[in-house]
Scaffold this active site. Structure first.
Site, mmCIF file in Angstrom:
data_model
loop_
_atom_site.group_PDB
_atom_site.id
_atom_site.type_symbol
_atom_site.label_atom_id
_atom_site.label_comp_id
_atom_site.label_asym_id
_atom_site.label_seq_id
_atom_site.Cartn_x
_atom_site.Cartn_y
_atom_site.Cartn_z
ATOM 1 N N ASP A 96 0.310 5.321 0.631
ATOM 2 C CA ASP A 96 -0.744 6.219 1.142
ATOM 3 C C ASP A 96 -0.369 7.689 1.148
ATOM 4 O O ASP A 96 0.703 8.058 1.631
ATOM 5 C CB ASP A 96 -1.012 5.924 2.635
ATOM 6 N N GLU A 155 -2.293 10.570 3.240
ATOM 7 C CA GLU A 155 -3.391 10.797 4.178
ATOM 8 C C GLU A 155 -3.326 12.240 4.652
ATOM 9 O O GLU A 155 -2.305 12.668 5.207
ATOM 10 C CB GLU A 155 -3.289 9.859 5.381
ATOM 11 N N GLU A 175 0.842 -1.196 0.000
ATOM 12 C CA GLU A 175 0.000 0.000 0.000
ATOM 13 C C GLU A 175 0.878 1.247 0.000
ATOM 14 O O GLU A 175 1.900 1.282 0.694
ATOM 15 C CB GLU A 175 -0.872 -0.039 1.271
#
Ligand SMILES: *[C@@H]1O[C@H](CO)[C@@H](O)[C@H](O)[C@H]1NC(C)=O
Ligand SMILES: *[C@@H]1O[C@H](CO)[C@@H](O)[C@H](O)[C@H]1NC(C)=O
Length: 299
Positions: free
Chosen positions: A107, A109, A105
């Site tokens: 990310d 954020e 993953e």
């Protein structure tokens, strides 16, 4: 560029793509939401305004979307404008992820804040199901005042996080040192907004003020220029088709993209010097033993 096939991402063409191909929605040819994505939850929290998509968070629900396809290597970009005013307690994420317990993953954020205080951009990388590689920075602009592009460039050598084409993080392939690198699982592209007031803002001390709802994140100009892997396809076949090794070269495997350019190195140093506020690599309270890849991080 010779092996790229331009694909108008209609449902019909999706059905015709029988194996991994290059989904080319490249520079200057950004796509509308529907061409590449679909809502994954809370359809009633989606607002469509021409080329603009808004996701709404209120005291009933957040919302999220996902790409229709999975991809192995390439570049994914969205133009995002974050929640204006009071966004404390909210998180908006834009990320790529594979499926399963040993997933990978990448990310972005965005952690909201009270009015007038800066958003934080947290990035993370999961490899084989393990994350804990958070970095946090404040941005050199107010991300709630206009659209900015957030991209992930992924090839066999590195994963690059870019903000308006400026690198803010690089995750380098260090397999030669026995460190696993995410390069065999196709990933979907996702985004969502949700309430995370237990941790997001000032360490969870500031809670979401629901009287300021709805909280709205806006999106436009999606670009996915990547090796597309329609499901179901065996991972091994995806790897074979999306690698530049058998007489074809994908643009992201160009030698010039195997590491940062000198200019990008300078940009990254500037970002880290001026804007980095947290780096898991220097968090000695959290990690008794410094994570293995940290020795090699560019500073
Ligand atoms: C949600 O917020 C609205 C508007 O502030 C309020 O009227 C409603 O009671 C709230 N609902 C819940 C479930 O908290
Ligand atoms: C919110 O603002 C405070 C005060 O400026 C700052 O310390 C914090 O890093 C900001 N961001 C978040 C997500 O808490």
């Amino acid at each position: 560029m010779a092996f790229e096939v331009s694909i108008a991402m209609s449902m019909a063409s999706l059905l015709l793509v029988l194996s991994c191909g290059t989904a080319m929605v490249g520079p200057g040819s950004s796509a509308n939401f529907d061409e590449l994505f679909r809502p994954s939850w809370a359809l009633d929290h989606f607002i469509y305004q021409g080329d603009l998509l808004e996701l709404k968070l209120d005291n009933h629900s957040g919302a999220g979307f996902e790409s229709k396809s999975k991809y192995l290597f390439g570049k994914v970009t969205a133009q995002i404008k974050l929640v204006e005013g009071d966004s404390a307690g909210t998180v908006t994420a834009f990320y790529m992820s594979s499926d399963g317990p040993a997933h990978n993953e990448f990310d972005f954020e965005f952690l909201g804040n009270v009015t007038g205080e800066p958003y934080l951009l947290q990035t993370n990388v999961y490899v084989n199901g393990v994350g804990n590689r958070e970095e946090r920075l404040n941005l050199w602009f107010d991300p709630t005042k206009g659209f900015h592009s957030y991209s992930i460039l992924w090839n066999q050598r590195q994963v690059l996080f870019l903000v308006d084409e400026t690198p803010i993080r690089v995750h380098t392939n260090l397999e030669h040192k026995g460190i696993p690198f995410p390069k065999d699982q196709a990933m979907g592209v996702y985004s969502s907004i949700w309430n995370a007031d237990d941790w997001a803002t000032q360490g969870g001390r500031v809670k979401t003020d629901w009287s300021h709802a709805p909280f709205i994140a806006s999106y436009k100009a999606f670009e996915i220029d990547a090796c597309e892997c329609p499901v179901p396809t065996a991972a091994v076949d995806n790897v074979k088709r999306c690698s530049s090794s058998w007489g074809k070269q994908y643009w992201w495997d160009k030698p010039s993209l195997s590491e940062l350019t000198l200019h990008q190195t300078h940009q990254l140093l500037w970002v880290r010097a001026k804007h980095l506020v947290y780096d898991y690599c220097t968090d000695t309270a959290r990690f008794v033993v410094t994570p293995v890849e940290c020795d090699n991080h560019r500073r």
